[in-house]
Design a protein around this motif. Sequence first.
Motif, PDB file in Angstrom:
ATOM      1  N   MET A 220      21.574  50.354  47.823  1.00  0.00           N
ATOM      2  CA  MET A 220      22.405  50.585  49.014  1.00  0.00           C
ATOM      3  C   MET A 220      23.284  51.819  48.798  1.00  0.00           C
ATOM      4  N   PRO A 221      23.182  52.809  49.659  1.00  0.00           N
ATOM      5  CA  PRO A 221      23.979  54.035  49.459  1.00  0.00           C
ATOM      6  C   PRO A 221      25.453  53.789  49.799  1.00  0.00           C
ATOM      7  N   THR A 222      26.269  54.701  49.329  1.00  0.00           N
ATOM      8  CA  THR A 222      27.691  54.612  49.673  1.00  0.00           C
ATOM      9  C   THR A 222      27.913  55.198  51.067  1.00  0.00           C
ATOM     10  N   LEU A 223      29.117  54.961  51.629  1.00  0.00           N
ATOM     11  CA  LEU A 223      29.450  55.505  52.951  1.00  0.00           C
ATOM     12  C   LEU A 223      29.453  57.024  52.929  1.00  0.00           C
TER      13      LEU A 223
ATOM     14  N   ARG B 157      24.127  48.298  59.640  1.00  0.00           N
ATOM     15  CA  ARG B 157      24.024  47.397  58.485  1.00  0.00           C
ATOM     16  C   ARG B 157      24.936  47.859  57.350  1.00  0.00           C
ATOM     17  N   LEU B 158      25.006  49.167  57.119  1.00  0.00           N
ATOM     18  CA  LEU B 158      25.852  49.679  56.050  1.00  0.00           C
ATOM     19  C   LEU B 158      27.325  49.493  56.388  1.00  0.00           C
TER      20      LEU B 158
ATOM     21  N   ASN C  49      32.319  57.586  67.181  1.00  0.00           N
ATOM     22  CA  ASN C  49      33.719  57.206  66.976  1.00  0.00           C
ATOM     23  C   ASN C  49      33.957  56.790  65.530  1.00  0.00           C
ATOM     24  N   MET C  50      32.989  56.008  64.943  1.00  0.00           N
ATOM     25  CA  MET C  50      33.137  55.552  63.563  1.00  0.00           C
ATOM     26  C   MET C  50      33.040  56.722  62.587  1.00  0.00           C
ATOM     27  N   VAL C  51      32.207  57.717  62.898  1.00  0.00           N
ATOM     28  CA  VAL C  51      32.081  58.883  62.021  1.00  0.00           C
ATOM     29  C   VAL C  51      33.387  59.650  61.984  1.00  0.00           C
TER      30      VAL C  51
ATOM     31  N   GLU D 288      39.180  59.281  56.622  1.00  0.00           N
ATOM     32  CA  GLU D 288      39.509  58.457  55.450  1.00  0.00           C
ATOM     33  C   GLU D 288      38.840  58.968  54.173  1.00  0.00           C
ATOM     34  N   LEU D 289      37.606  59.400  54.270  1.00  0.00           N
ATOM     35  CA  LEU D 289      36.876  59.798  53.072  1.00  0.00           C
ATOM     36  C   LEU D 289      37.381  61.124  52.555  1.00  0.00           C
ATOM     37  N   PRO D 290      37.390  61.325  51.216  1.00  0.00           N
ATOM     38  CA  PRO D 290      37.847  62.605  50.666  1.00  0.00           C
ATOM     39  C   PRO D 290      36.848  63.705  50.996  1.00  0.00           C
ATOM     40  N   PRO D 291      37.339  64.914  51.161  1.00  0.00           N
ATOM     41  CA  PRO D 291      36.419  66.018  51.479  1.00  0.00           C
ATOM     42  C   PRO D 291      35.537  66.337  50.282  1.00  0.00           C
TER      43      PRO D 291
END
Length: 724
Positions: free
Chosen positions: A526-529, A564-565, A590-592, A598-601
């Motif tokens: 399973m890959p990370t976000l 699913r992810l 919207n989720m992207v 939130e995610l680091p660059p």
Amino acid sequence: MGKLNNFFHISITSSEEHGSNLTANSNSTQQFRTGRQEHQLQHQEELRAAERWRHKRGPQSAGPARGTMSPPLFSLPEARLRFTNSTRDALTNKTIKPLLNAFNQIPGSENEKKCTLDQSFRVVLEEEIINQASCENVLAIISLAINGVTDGICTASTPFVLLGDVLDCLPLDQCDKIFTFVEKNVTTWKSNTFYSAGKNYLLRMCNDLLRRLSKSQNTVFCGRIQLFLARLFPLSEKSGLNLQSQFNLENVTVFNTNEQESTLGQKHIEERDEGMEVEEGEMGDDEAPTSCSIPIDYNLYRKFWSLQDYFRNPVQCYEKISWKTFLKYSEEVLAVFKSYKLDDTQASRKKLEELKTGGEHVYFAKFLTSEKLMDLQLSDSNFRRHILLQYLILFQYLKGQVKFKSSNYVLTDEQSLWIEDTTKLVYQLLSENPPDGERFSKMVEHILNTEENWNTWKNEGCPSFVKERPSDSKPTRLVRKRPAPEDFLGKGPNKKILMGNEELTRLWNLCPDNMEACKSETREYMPTLEEFFEEAIEQADPENMVENEYKAVNNSNYGWRALRLLARRSPHFFQPTNQQFKSLPEYLENMVIKLAKELPPPSEEIKTGEDEDEEDNDALLKENNESPDVQRDKPVTGGQIESFANKLGEQWKTLAPYLEMKDSDIRQIESDSEDVKMRAKQLLVAWQDQEGIHATPENLITAMNKAGLSDLAESLTNDTENSS
């Protein structure tokens, strides 16, 4: 211990003499004649009573109404007369058909006819005995009774009653022939039809015979009876067991106890010239007396035969004074056996040839204790074996655990040590005693070791060997259970898990711990976000100017995997919101945007070659700083295998079995190459493939120590420590 007395010779009962066979036969005949007269008078009286009953009843006066028939009544006199005649016909024709026909034609109940036929058998047997018929006719009647029981026309106890009558009336020489018939039919007596009804009859019959027989004159016949009872009854039969381990104290060995009457020490030249007067069977005609090099005096004679009292009653050895006497006598007797050893002479070879060609083997029920035979007995190998074997049986009882032995009967340390040393001496004397002394000694040792199992069984109360199934339980079908993990996990060397197949075992042991295998990074599919949404985040950035139709969020396959992810890894997926979305791409867009915040660059730094070299040096330094124990627990490398193979060389074949290599693998390695170093390398490579992560230097060193290659193992240990 029952076997002690069973092996020793049966005692002579001096006062036991039975009457002559002719007198017994005449008395039995007279008794049967008197019984027959009474039987005839009773028969006539029954006929008169039946006639009076018919006369009183009158012709048809008490008959039934017209149109009905009364069932025929059973008449005992008529039935007995007809059965008796049918028995005589069956005896003459050697067939049971006349009896079957008569049984089916005579009216009456089955029990009435069976009892009448039983009486008829005894009547015919009585006539045969009175007329002094041959044993064949008597046995033919008993055989007819056996067939009658099998066909259901007489009671199951009839053959045993007839056997008891015959053995009570016939002389002993004819009883021998009758008992031969009993022995041959032991399988019949043990069948379900006869065993319950006849076991008590047979036991009583055998005991009556043993009381009539002389133990000294009819030894073989007595032994046959005992063997028959042993074959008939099971081992756990209480009536045939010596539960309290009692000894046969009546087995007394009589010898000359008066020194003044002794003739030992005197010269018997004249007697030997004229011929020694010996008892019948003491010496063969062709055997010449062998002179003994040991001077035999009365003291040796008395001490030698006094030991039989200790063999008869071993409990005396627990008494202090008796033990000292036994110890003194035994040392002198065994010293004589040790100093005067027998050779495999021409006479002994001749005796063996006679036995092999069917020569007669003379057996005596008791020892002959004549002083004149002492030197001959000391020269007899069989006689020595008897005495030495008595010692071994006595020692086994003294050392063994017997349930009914008194608590006071305990050997001291000194006694136990003497018994242990003397036992070794006795076995040595047995092995030196011709012929086949070594073989005989080993056989005796094996038999006595087996006796320990019987002693244990006896101490436990002689439980039955047959386990009966409870009556209320039904036989259940055996269901094969799946083996529990502890039955096969970690059973191999180095806690190796055996899977029943070499390839499966190798694959499984790459990582034996299932949970650790599942947590392995290589199992993370399973890959990370960050990885999954990296492309979508770049496309959502307005600076990149990506058109909507080319964005990944519009791909239905991508959208399904994204949902699913998010359900597994994103906290925003299950949060309630008032915002309404018309389509899945709009929701993902919207989720992207939220994830991009939130995610680091992504890092823009590019590692230089110097940084990479520094990281490699740090890893190498970290690896070199590990302890030697950690290094030995890691799997072997290719360089280590090359180094180990060069040092192993020609000794690779010695190490192969301890690395669990099969013979077929060893032969394959030998056929692949003739170079010993190459063979050693192939062995280590095959071992590495087989063991997987368990192919460590530590395990290899352990295998070398087991193979006796300690020097090589120490060298590999030093190399491993130096390399670390």
